[in-house]
Scaffold this motif. Structure first.
Motif, mmCIF file in Angstrom:
data_model
loop_
_atom_site.group_PDB
_atom_site.id
_atom_site.type_symbol
_atom_site.label_atom_id
_atom_site.label_comp_id
_atom_site.label_asym_id
_atom_site.label_seq_id
_atom_site.Cartn_x
_atom_site.Cartn_y
_atom_site.Cartn_z
ATOM 1 N N MET A 72 0.873 -1.175 0.000
ATOM 2 C CA MET A 72 0.000 0.000 0.000
ATOM 3 C C MET A 72 0.909 1.224 0.000
ATOM 4 O O MET A 72 0.516 2.317 -0.376
ATOM 5 N N TYR A 93 -1.841 -6.045 -6.643
ATOM 6 C CA TYR A 93 -3.189 -6.601 -6.481
ATOM 7 C C TYR A 93 -3.146 -8.081 -6.129
ATOM 8 O O TYR A 93 -3.855 -8.551 -5.248
ATOM 9 N N ARG A 96 -1.852 -8.392 -2.520
ATOM 10 C CA ARG A 96 -2.804 -7.989 -1.473
ATOM 11 C C ARG A 96 -3.907 -9.020 -1.270
ATOM 12 O O ARG A 96 -4.439 -9.158 -0.172
ATOM 13 N N TYR A 101 -6.174 -8.010 5.598
ATOM 14 C CA TYR A 101 -5.962 -6.595 5.875
ATOM 15 C C TYR A 101 -7.111 -6.074 6.739
ATOM 16 O O TYR A 101 -8.273 -6.123 6.335
ATOM 17 N N PHE A 109 -17.882 -2.293 3.393
ATOM 18 C CA PHE A 109 -18.596 -1.612 2.325
ATOM 19 C C PHE A 109 -20.054 -1.451 2.736
ATOM 20 O O PHE A 109 -20.774 -2.443 2.856
ATOM 21 N N ASP B 113 -11.470 5.494 4.443
ATOM 22 C CA ASP B 113 -11.206 4.186 5.048
ATOM 23 C C ASP B 113 -11.810 3.055 4.213
ATOM 24 O O ASP B 113 -11.264 1.959 4.148
ATOM 25 N N ILE B 114 -12.928 3.346 3.551
ATOM 26 C CA ILE B 114 -13.545 2.318 2.709
ATOM 27 C C ILE B 114 -12.680 2.059 1.481
ATOM 28 O O ILE B 114 -12.438 0.914 1.085
ATOM 29 N N ASP B 116 -9.480 2.628 1.349
ATOM 30 C CA ASP B 116 -8.238 2.008 1.817
ATOM 31 C C ASP B 116 -8.422 0.505 2.007
ATOM 32 O O ASP B 116 -7.582 -0.294 1.591
ATOM 33 N N SER B 117 -9.537 0.113 2.616
ATOM 34 C CA SER B 117 -9.731 -1.325 2.840
ATOM 35 C C SER B 117 -9.952 -2.044 1.509
ATOM 36 O O SER B 117 -9.516 -3.172 1.324
ATOM 37 N N ALA B 118 -10.592 -1.371 0.557
ATOM 38 C CA ALA B 118 -10.811 -1.984 -0.756
ATOM 39 C C ALA B 118 -9.472 -2.219 -1.468
ATOM 40 O O ALA B 118 -9.209 -3.303 -1.977
ATOM 41 N N ARG B 119 -8.626 -1.193 -1.462
ATOM 42 C CA ARG B 119 -7.317 -1.348 -2.101
ATOM 43 C C ARG B 119 -6.483 -2.391 -1.356
ATOM 44 O O ARG B 119 -5.792 -3.194 -1.976
ATOM 45 N N GLY B 120 -6.584 -2.367 -0.038
ATOM 46 C CA GLY B 120 -5.805 -3.295 0.776
ATOM 47 C C GLY B 120 -6.185 -4.748 0.542
ATOM 48 O O GLY B 120 -5.393 -5.650 0.791
ATOM 49 N N MET B 121 -7.420 -4.961 0.072
ATOM 50 C CA MET B 121 -7.839 -6.339 -0.209
ATOM 51 C C MET B 121 -7.504 -6.738 -1.641
ATOM 52 O O MET B 121 -7.763 -7.862 -2.040
ATOM 53 N N GLY B 122 -6.974 -5.788 -2.410
ATOM 54 C CA GLY B 122 -6.520 -6.145 -3.741
ATOM 55 C C GLY B 122 -7.466 -5.786 -4.871
ATOM 56 O O GLY B 122 -7.369 -6.351 -5.957
ATOM 57 N N LEU B 123 -8.398 -4.841 -4.652
ATOM 58 C CA LEU B 123 -9.207 -4.359 -5.767
ATOM 59 C C LEU B 123 -8.337 -3.453 -6.636
ATOM 60 O O LEU B 123 -7.562 -2.653 -6.117
ATOM 61 N N THR B 124 -8.469 -3.591 -7.954
ATOM 62 C CA THR B 124 -7.763 -2.670 -8.841
ATOM 63 C C THR B 124 -8.515 -1.337 -8.831
ATOM 64 O O THR B 124 -9.644 -1.260 -8.339
ATOM 65 N N GLU B 125 -7.904 -0.297 -9.409
ATOM 66 C CA GLU B 125 -8.569 1.012 -9.423
ATOM 67 C C GLU B 125 -9.909 0.935 -10.162
ATOM 68 O O GLU B 125 -10.880 1.578 -9.777
ATOM 69 N N GLN B 127 -11.835 -1.795 -10.457
ATOM 70 C CA GLN B 127 -12.789 -2.511 -9.589
ATOM 71 C C GLN B 127 -13.262 -1.606 -8.455
ATOM 72 O O GLN B 127 -14.422 -1.635 -8.064
ATOM 73 N N LYS B 131 -17.134 -1.235 -8.284
ATOM 74 C CA LYS B 131 -17.725 -2.037 -7.206
ATOM 75 C C LYS B 131 -17.943 -1.246 -5.928
ATOM 76 O O LYS B 131 -18.725 -1.642 -5.076
ATOM 77 N N VAL B 132 -17.211 -0.159 -5.764
ATOM 78 C CA VAL B 132 -17.299 0.556 -4.493
ATOM 79 C C VAL B 132 -17.694 2.025 -4.675
ATOM 80 O O VAL B 132 -18.710 2.477 -4.138
#
Lengths: 398, 215
Positions: A72, A93, A96, A101, A109, B113-114, B116-125, B127, B131-132
């Motif tokens: 990150m 990606y 991660r 995390y 969400f 924070d939403i 950040d958690s999305a990127r941290g789980m491996g969503l691409t920009e 996605q 999705k978010v």
């Protein structure tokens, strides 16, 4: 619990994925336009299945250090290895999706149901519906939430503690070999926080994940960490050690200050009563001859007879009058209360001792039978790591 | 029957003459809002990705919005001629501002924070956006869509200036005849209300989570 259903376990998770070792090698983070690095040549190794807590004052780079593990934050210099493989070998990606995390604000969400939140990474990886549904069920049970009641709710319909549990479940969804947790219990009230910490530690006994846990709270660090890395300003490692070592031998003034003046008291949280070499009291029953009592007193550590019932459960400490005659009478100087359990941490046991009249605590086993005696002196010796000497007799005489 | 009076009998007998203008009006409104929505969406995503373009893009739609509306319909005539195309261009241009603003606000309002958690789980920009960010911006996006639709129904009454017909032409043709004005005007109001409730229904169906409360 869920392990009792083998069919479910086999479909839901790639059966028991091995935790990975984590190694930071001379890691540097220098943000563009800044002269001082945020993380400065940080090296540490976390053995597989252990919790490593990164702790330090704000601005010490602990969060930055953690965020470099899943990229990150990109590494300026040095390398990070997860299970021996450099984190730069894969796209961020892909990397991660392999690393759990959890952040302080949870970041669920709001527009997705709890089930869909938990299913985030499995969906990215293209799991089929049945496998996802089974895994969601399993994870909700794991974090002690009722799947029926929780699955179709939205995050806004849960309490803060429940949301945090879902955050952990979501991070565990693909059974990752490594988890990153950034102040995961920071936004929870103290009572629920303690509960979640305990719950998580129990979970960890089962899961044995490698975990990087960031906090600014040294008490949380001591409680949660198998190892603690204390960082100081500028992202430099002040000390990396097991909690007990940190408390007993702080590396420098900074660590000493950060840990606080009550280091000795904090150590009480690290030891349990079962770790202590307990004293023995002369245990006598009603009707026993005083000759036998006197004989037992000779050999015992504690010079007061402890009256126990038929099963060996403690009743109370006898007064001198109780064994003045031929046979022991139930004449007590004080009741044997409160009793201490083998699994109590010394901090709690000490609180009990301070409250009791004789400042002795009768230690009982799971059946409630007396197995030994804990004294304030023993607690003190335990804290200093000195093998408890059997000098209790003198202590009592004075 | 008074010359200027309100006459229900006349309305019933002459209902037919409003059918075509009404559907012209619907067409003008819906087509321009749909095209405007698509253009605004592209602009919003570009502005979201490249923050520097945010100001200029919103500014552009603002300028378009400030052109006096009768003038807009007439200004285009030398270029696109007398007819529906000119009217659609003008109406689309007007609709952009409300929708772009709401989309930009909606996307900017997604909590850090939403993301950040999305990127941290491996969503691409990409996605992350689909999705978010977009789902979470929906309430704002719908709000903009409603404003744009209702405004366009009103503005389309001037489309006859560009020769595109619509209910405005009916009003204009016999502006002193009350029955005519009431029917044509009434149909405008009805259209606006219908569109608004249609969009509201869509919004409700697509954002069930906004009504989720701790029970």
């Amino acid at each position: 619990m869920n392990a009792s259903d083998p069919a479910q376990t086999s479909t839901a998770s790639p059966a028991g994925r091995q935790a990975a070792t984590l190694e930071l090698r001379d890691v540097v983070k220098l943000y563009p336009g800044q002269e001082e690095p945020a993380v400065d040549h940080l090296s540490l190794e976390v053995p597989a299945g252990e919790i490593c807590v990164l702790v330090g004052p704000s601005g010490c780079g602990k969060t930055t250090a953690m965020r470099m593990v899943n990229r990150m934050v990109e590494i300026t210099d040095g390398d990070i290895l997860v299970g021996g493989q450099s984190v730069t070998d894969r796209t961020p990606y892909e990397l991660r999706r392999e690393i759990g995390y959890v952040i302080q604000q949870v970041g669920l969400f709001p527009h997705l149901t709890i089930a869909d939140n938990i299913a985030t990474v499995p969906k990215l990886l293209g799991w089929d519906r049945d496998r996802i549904a089974a895994r969601v069920e399993e994870l909700l049970q794991l974090v002690q939430l009722d799947p029926e009641q929780t699955r179709d709710r939205y995050p806004a319909q849960l309490s803060g503690g429940q949301r945090q549990r879902i955050g952990v479940a979501r991070a565990l969804a693909t059974d990752p070999p490594l988890m990153l947790m950034d102040e995961p219990f920071g936004a929870i009230d103290p009572i629920n926080r303690e509960r979640l910490q305990n719950e998580f530690l129990r979970l960890q006994v089962e899961l044995r994940k490698t975990i990087v846990f960031v906090t600014h709270d040294i008490d949380e660090a001591i409680k949660m960490g198998d190892r603690i890395a204390i960082l100081k300003q500028g992202g430099r490692l002040a000390q990396y050690a097991e909690p007990a070592e940190l408390l007993m031998n702080p590396a420098d003034e900074f660590v000493k200050d950060f840990v606080g003046n009550d280091r000795a008291l904090k150590r009480l949280a690290l030891q349990r009563v079962r770790d202590i070499d307990l004293w023995q009291a002369p245990m006598v029953r009603k009707g026993e001859t005083t000759a036998s009592v006197r004989q037992k007193l000779e050999k015992a550590d504690v010079k007061i007879p402890l009256l126990v019932d038929e099963d060996g459960c403690p009743i109370g400490w006898l007064s001198d009058r109780a064994y003045a005659g031929e046979e022991v009478k139930a004449d007590l100087r004080s009741r044997a209360e409160p009793t201490v359990e083998m699994d109590d941490i010394l901090r709690d046991a000490l609180a009990d001792l301070l409250g009791s009249e004789l400042q002795y605590g009768v230690v009982v086993d799971e059946q409630g039978r007396a197995t030994g005696v804990l004294s304030i002196e023993l607690v003190g010796q335990g804290v200093h790591g000195v093998a408890p000497a059997r000098t209790g007799a003198d202590a009592l005489a004075t | 029957m008074a010359e200027n009076g309100f006459c229900p009998e006349w309305i019933v007998q002459n209902w037919d003459r409003y059918v075509d203008p009404f559907f012209q009006h619907v067409l003008l409104t819906v087509v321009s809002v749909v095209i405007g929505f698509a253009i605004a969406a592209v602009m919003a995503v570009v502005a979201h990705r490249r923050r520097r373009l945010n100001g200029p893009l919103v500014g552009l739609t603002e300028v378009l919005y400030t052109i006096p509306s009768p003038a807009a319909f007439l200004l285009l005539l030398p270029f696109t001629g007398f007819g529906t195309v000119s009217a659609l261009i003008a109406l689309t241009a007007y609709s952009l501002n409300a929708m772009l603003r709401s989309m930009v606000t909606g996307l900017a309002g997604v909590p850090e924070d939403i993301k950040d958690s999305a990127r941290g789980m491996g969503l691409t920009e990409r996605q992350l956006l689909w999705k978010v960010e977009l789902p979470l911006a929906l309430p704002e996006i719908f709000a903009g869509l409603r404003i744009a639709s209702v405004t366009t129904v009103g503005l389309a009454t001037l489309a006859f200036l560009a020769g595109a017909g619509g209910l405005g032409e009916s009003i204009e043709s016999q502006i002193s005849f009350k029955s005519n004005v009431v029917v044509a005007g009434g149909l405008c109001v009805l259209l606006a209300v219908a569109l608004d409730s249609l969009i509201r229904t869509l919004q409700k169906a697509s954002t069930p989570w906004t009504r989720a409360r701790l029970t």
